[in-house]
Enzyme design. Sequence first.
Site, PDB file in Angstrom:
ATOM      1  N   GLN A 122      40.559  33.104-103.177  1.00  0.00           N
ATOM      2  CA  GLN A 122      41.250  33.986-104.110  1.00  0.00           C
ATOM      3  C   GLN A 122      42.173  34.940-103.375  1.00  0.00           C
ATOM      4  O   GLN A 122      43.274  35.249-103.834  1.00  0.00           O
ATOM      5  CB  GLN A 122      40.242  34.782-104.939  1.00  0.00           C
ATOM      6  CG  GLN A 122      40.878  35.682-105.987  1.00  0.00           C
ATOM      7  CD  GLN A 122      41.624  34.909-107.054  1.00  0.00           C
ATOM      8  OE1 GLN A 122      41.047  34.032-107.709  1.00  0.00           O
ATOM      9  NE2 GLN A 122      42.902  35.213-107.248  1.00  0.00           N
TER      10      GLN A 122
ATOM     11  N   ARG B  35      46.475  30.023-106.935  1.00  0.00           N
ATOM     12  CA  ARG B  35      45.266  29.375-106.437  1.00  0.00           C
ATOM     13  C   ARG B  35      45.566  27.912-106.110  1.00  0.00           C
ATOM     14  O   ARG B  35      45.099  27.380-105.093  1.00  0.00           O
ATOM     15  CB  ARG B  35      44.148  29.462-107.482  1.00  0.00           C
ATOM     16  CG  ARG B  35      43.473  30.810-107.624  1.00  0.00           C
ATOM     17  CD  ARG B  35      42.620  31.167-106.416  1.00  0.00           C
ATOM     18  NE  ARG B  35      41.569  30.201-106.171  1.00  0.00           N
ATOM     19  CZ  ARG B  35      40.393  30.180-106.800  1.00  0.00           C
ATOM     20  NH1 ARG B  35      40.126  31.086-107.733  1.00  0.00           N
ATOM     21  NH2 ARG B  35      39.487  29.263-106.500  1.00  0.00           N
TER      22      ARG B  35
ATOM     23  N   ASP C 262      37.842  43.392-111.080  1.00  0.00           N
ATOM     24  CA  ASP C 262      37.110  42.186-111.461  1.00  0.00           C
ATOM     25  C   ASP C 262      36.186  42.559-112.614  1.00  0.00           C
ATOM     26  O   ASP C 262      36.054  43.743-112.961  1.00  0.00           O
ATOM     27  CB  ASP C 262      36.309  41.670-110.252  1.00  0.00           C
ATOM     28  CG  ASP C 262      35.800  40.243-110.431  1.00  0.00           C
ATOM     29  OD1 ASP C 262      36.094  39.628-111.473  1.00  0.00           O
ATOM     30  OD2 ASP C 262      35.097  39.745-109.536  1.00  0.00           O
TER      31      ASP C 262
ATOM     32  N   HIS D  80      34.917  35.502-101.370  1.00  0.00           N
ATOM     33  CA  HIS D  80      35.795  34.639-102.176  1.00  0.00           C
ATOM     34  C   HIS D  80      37.159  34.555-101.478  1.00  0.00           C
ATOM     35  O   HIS D  80      38.177  35.017-102.004  1.00  0.00           O
ATOM     36  CB  HIS D  80      35.944  35.216-103.568  1.00  0.00           C
ATOM     37  CG  HIS D  80      36.486  34.252-104.587  1.00  0.00           C
ATOM     38  ND1 HIS D  80      36.780  32.936-104.280  1.00  0.00           N
ATOM     39  CD2 HIS D  80      36.787  34.417-105.916  1.00  0.00           C
ATOM     40  CE1 HIS D  80      37.240  32.335-105.354  1.00  0.00           C
ATOM     41  NE2 HIS D  80      37.261  33.199-106.365  1.00  0.00           N
TER      42      HIS D  80
END
Length: 306
Positions: free
Chosen positions: A134, A287, A219, A131
Amino acid sequence: MSTRHFLTLLDFSKEELMQVIKRGSELRLMQHEGVIYQPFVGRTLGMIFEKSSTRTRISFETGMGQFGGHAIFLSPRDTQLGRGEPIEDSARVISRMVDIVMIRTFEHSIVEKFAQYSQVPVINALTDEQHPCQLLADIQTFIEHRDSIEGKTVTWIGDGNNMCASFIHAAHQFGFQLRVSAPYGFEPNADLIKQYSHCVELVEDVNEAVKGSHLVATDVWASMGQESEQNTRARRFAQYMVTRSLLDKADPDVLFMHCLPAHRGEEISYDLLEDPRAVVWDEAENRLHAQKALMEFLLTDKIKLA
């Protein structure tokens, strides 16, 4: 000039990553000051989603709109991916019609194959393995709050998932030390740990892992596609909840990050996101700005920079 893609943090040099992050902060300031900057007029972003996401869709679509361009949202119902047409054929067709593509999917090999046959830049907006977008936002957020992350200590708590893997790449690229504290059986890929042993270590005791840490991140315990494992994971991860008292064991200037959505009462305590050390809202906003900077970088030969 060959087409550049952004599938992992390793696709850019450290200098290029820092260039994108610095530009992301500049674009954030411009947007907050109401500056109209539209270098993408006439440009189109193709957004291919096989995994849904609130933040990913809004940030890319809004970013393209703020840049004066257009974004096309393509769900699994809207493309032939996974319905018989080979990925390479879809890539050849789609990349002849748009200027840049972002893909959020399951298998990392899908974005790799798509990029192999694409005529335009491809961005990995999340796979089961990585990812990287991110991490651009996370590093930008840390730098904006605490300056350079080089030489700092970062602790990842929880599942050794795609976010953890991208943090490992980030440790290598940005020069920080990463501690990973995960339940047995949920550690990151062993080959990845071995390859980056110069900057990554496993620390089983979560209390030891956060000592002196400048950044703590976590997470959800069960990501999309792992819902059937929720109860099992809840039992295995119970000792890995991040709380205010756990952050108290870290460096006095520690920051806490979470890529969201967060499950209060599971991976974080109910009150953690209200703690001043939590910068998740800046992280989420970044983001938008980091991805705008990334698209600008990848299309720099097609635009006039302001």
